[in-house]
Design a protein around this motif. Structure first.
Motif, PDB file in Angstrom:
ATOM      1  N   ALA A 127      -3.508   2.330   3.390  1.00 18.65           N
ATOM      2  CA  ALA A 127      -4.472   1.271   3.133  1.00 18.65           C
ATOM      3  C   ALA A 127      -5.236   1.523   1.849  1.00 18.65           C
ATOM      4  CB  ALA A 127      -5.458   1.170   4.295  1.00 18.65           C
ATOM      5  N   ALA A 162     -12.221   0.669   4.588  1.00 19.53           N
ATOM      6  CA  ALA A 162     -10.956   1.355   4.895  1.00 19.53           C
ATOM      7  C   ALA A 162     -11.194   2.743   5.476  1.00 19.53           C
ATOM      8  CB  ALA A 162     -10.080   1.456   3.644  1.00 19.53           C
ATOM      9  N   ASP A 191      -9.191  -0.194  -0.083  1.00 22.95           N
ATOM     10  CA  ASP A 191     -10.237  -1.201  -0.137  1.00 22.95           C
ATOM     11  C   ASP A 191      -9.891  -2.150  -1.273  1.00 22.95           C
ATOM     12  OD1 ASP A 191     -12.063  -0.386   1.920  1.00 22.95           O
ATOM     13  OD2 ASP A 191     -12.672   1.292   0.654  1.00 22.95           O
TER      14      ASP A 191
END
Length: 146
Positions: free
Chosen positions: A68, A14, A70
Motif C-alpha cells: 500500500a 496506510a 498513502d
C-alpha cells in the motif's frame, strides 16, 4: 509462475491500517518507506506529508504480499466506499477463517456473515474500518485439511 499481490491506496492512514492488519495476521513488515525517505527535488513533498507512507509491504502466508501507499494530497482524496475490489483470503481451517474474519470486521461492516455457503465452502465478506473489502474463505477440498 506469476503471483498477484494486492496494492491499496489510502487517504493518509496506510500505516494505521497496516498496523491493524499486522495485529490480525501477525508477522512483520517487509518494507516501510516514507515520502521523506525518497527526496525528489522536482516534486518536493510538503512537510505535512513527509511521514506518510510512500510504500509499505506486509507478507501474508508464505508467498503473498499486501502492499500500500498513502495518496499524496495533491492527487486528491478517493472515495473509499467506491472501491469495489475485494481481497480474498483462503484460510487453512474454519478456526483460522473465524479469527481472520472477526479481526478484520472489528469496527467495520459485515456484508455476508461467515458461515457454510451453498457452494460448500465456509465463507464471509466484510468491509473493514478503513473501507477495504475482504472475502474470507475456507474450503477443505483445496486446503489439504479436513
Amino acid at each position: 509462475m506469476a503471483q498477484i499481490n494486492p496494492y491499496i491506496h489510502f487517504n493518509g492512514n496506510a500505516e494505521e491500517a497496516f498496523t491493524f492488519y499486522k495485529s490480525i495476521f501477525g508477522g512483520d513488515f517487509a518494507m516501510v518507506i516514507r515520502f521523506k525517505d525518497l527526496p525528489n527535488s522536482e516534486h518536493p513533498i510538503p512537510e505535512s506529508e513527509a511521514e506518510k507512507i510512500m510504500h509499505i509491504a506486509f507478507p501474508i502466508g508464505e508467498t503473498d504480499l499486501l502492499m500500500a501507499s498513502d495518496t499524496p494530497e495533491f492527487m486528491g482524496k478517493h472515495n473509499e466506499n467506491e472501491t469495489r475490489s475485494k481481497i480474498s483470503i483462503s484460510a487453512d481451517s474454519k478456526e483460522e477463517a473465524d479469527q481472520l474474519f472477526n479481526g478484520l470486521s472489528a469496527g467495520g461492516t459485515i456484508e455476508v456473515p461467515i458461515s457454510d455457503s451453498p457452494w460448500g465452502s465456509y465463507f464471509g465478506m466484510l468491509r473493514d474500518k478503513y473501507g477495504i473489502e475482504w472475502m474470507v474463505d475456507y474450503d477443505s477440498k483445496y486446503s489439504g485439511n479436513s
